[in-house]
Motif scaffolding. Sequence first.
Motif, PDB file in Angstrom:
ATOM      1  N   UNK A 309      53.522  -7.832 -29.826  1.00  0.00           N
ATOM      2  CA  UNK A 309      54.447  -8.712 -29.960  1.00  0.00           C
ATOM      3  C   UNK A 309      55.625  -8.272 -30.493  1.00  0.00           C
ATOM      4  N   UNK A 310      56.826  -8.771 -30.052  1.00  0.00           N
ATOM      5  CA  UNK A 310      58.086  -8.682 -30.445  1.00  0.00           C
ATOM      6  C   UNK A 310      58.637  -9.422 -31.786  1.00  0.00           C
ATOM      7  N   UNK A 311      59.107  -9.107 -32.790  1.00  0.00           N
ATOM      8  CA  UNK A 311      59.502 -10.013 -34.014  1.00  0.00           C
ATOM      9  C   UNK A 311      58.133 -10.991 -34.126  1.00  0.00           C
ATOM     10  N   UNK A 312      58.793 -12.292 -34.161  1.00  0.00           N
ATOM     11  CA  UNK A 312      57.798 -13.111 -34.752  1.00  0.00           C
ATOM     12  C   UNK A 312      57.216 -14.061 -33.261  1.00  0.00           C
ATOM     13  N   UNK A 313      57.487 -13.632 -32.036  1.00  0.00           N
ATOM     14  CA  UNK A 313      56.833 -13.751 -30.859  1.00  0.00           C
ATOM     15  C   UNK A 313      55.213 -13.642 -30.847  1.00  0.00           C
ATOM     16  N   UNK A 314      54.974 -14.209 -29.582  1.00  0.00           N
ATOM     17  CA  UNK A 314      53.479 -13.924 -29.475  1.00  0.00           C
ATOM     18  C   UNK A 314      53.643 -12.627 -28.387  1.00  0.00           C
ATOM     19  N   UNK A 315      52.345 -11.906 -28.269  1.00  0.00           N
ATOM     20  CA  UNK A 315      51.935 -10.835 -27.122  1.00  0.00           C
ATOM     21  C   UNK A 315      52.568 -11.250 -26.072  1.00  0.00           C
ATOM     22  N   UNK A 316      53.147 -10.824 -25.171  1.00  0.00           N
ATOM     23  CA  UNK A 316      53.537 -11.303 -23.707  1.00  0.00           C
ATOM     24  C   UNK A 316      52.441 -10.934 -22.685  1.00  0.00           C
TER      25      UNK A 316
END
Length: 440
Positions: A309-316
């Motif tokens: 995951x990047x930053x506060x995002x979810x794993x793509x």
Amino acid sequence: MRFPRAAVALTASLCLAGTATACGGGQPDDEARGKPLSGQTLSVAATWTGVEQKHFQQVLDAFTARTGAKTVYISTGDNVSTLVGSKIEGGDPPDVVMMPQLGVLQQFARKGWLDPLPPTVAGHLEHDFAKVWTDYGTVDGKLYGLYFKAAHKSTVWYSPSALEGAGVKPPATFDELLKAGHAISDSGLAAFAVAGESGWPLTDWFENVYLSQAGPENYDKLATHQLPWTDPSVVNALTTLGKLFADQQLVAGGSNGALQTDFPESVQQVFGNQPKAAMVYEGDFVGTVISGELKKKVGEDAKFFPFPAVGTGKPPVVGGGDAAVILKDAKHKEAAQQLLEYLSTPPAAAVWAKAGGFLSPNKALDSASYPDATTRQTAESLIAAANTFRFDLSDQTPAAFGGTQGSGEWKILQDFLANPGDVMGTTQRLEAAATAAYKN
């Protein structure tokens, strides 16, 4: 599911071909119906070479054994639209094309170059495939593409011994990924092999970062150019990716070395006899090179972790796939339709699944068909995420922008790899190239 009577008969014959009693019958294939397509030669075009071409040929050979139709394989190279388009315009089209790019499928359909899929294939899709695969194969309300081979493009492959030697574990966030990379480089091995020469892996790097950081809504807008490539979300993603590309300790050979590294070589740099890096990002098909060409064991010598995951995002979860389409001017239309009928069934998927380096979007395929636990895990993950993952962004765009070697997004991201500090210039060139491609 109710099918037309002729379609039911064809389905039964294909099931019988898998095993003598697959559909409840007790007669061997030849005794049951003979070879209905004997004497016909079907041409099939696809991008696959090497081990992938060999394994797909096994699928075609199984179709020949069932129907009597011979097949001729046409290798398109990376520029599918250029080669197939020239054959169509020259009056010598292949019968079936395996489309690796959604944008090209859409272009061909809108030019009137494709036939809609037969009702039986549509029935199999409705029954055995997640709706997302039907949606991606549909253009302006008509179903043209059957996704036979899927790709899970959110996997980072690594050498277990290299990570253990550096005292790091698979990371869960992008910041942890960079931190682990520095620990690996401090131990004397570069963190990543990057296939910069091939171009397309760079688009996949960007897409995973962008989907996680910017979110699925922005991803969908960027894929259809409803959002410009100069948008702040693109700037942020390139800035994040640039942290890795700009760090000469993290990339094997630095940016110059990466720009001279193609995809197979990037895998070899991690899993070959003289490793130069500990990790390589790319899709599940990395396993094909590892097991087929390098003769290493997936799950032992090579493992993967989900793209973090990047930053506060979810794993793509970025996916891709190759869709079988029938050209409107195909010379062997009946044979082409029956090939797609076969490709839509579990027995066809099982042929390649057993050979390795393959994922099927067909939910009816027994996961035991896959040769190892790692591949089964990847296949099950893709099936489970079918309603939430996003299709490869560059493959959704016109080929002139997202699918052509040496131009468009491929070339611009290669330039970015060479000069990761030029974020704003990169976004401007991406926007100019996208605008030109969407106008044509």
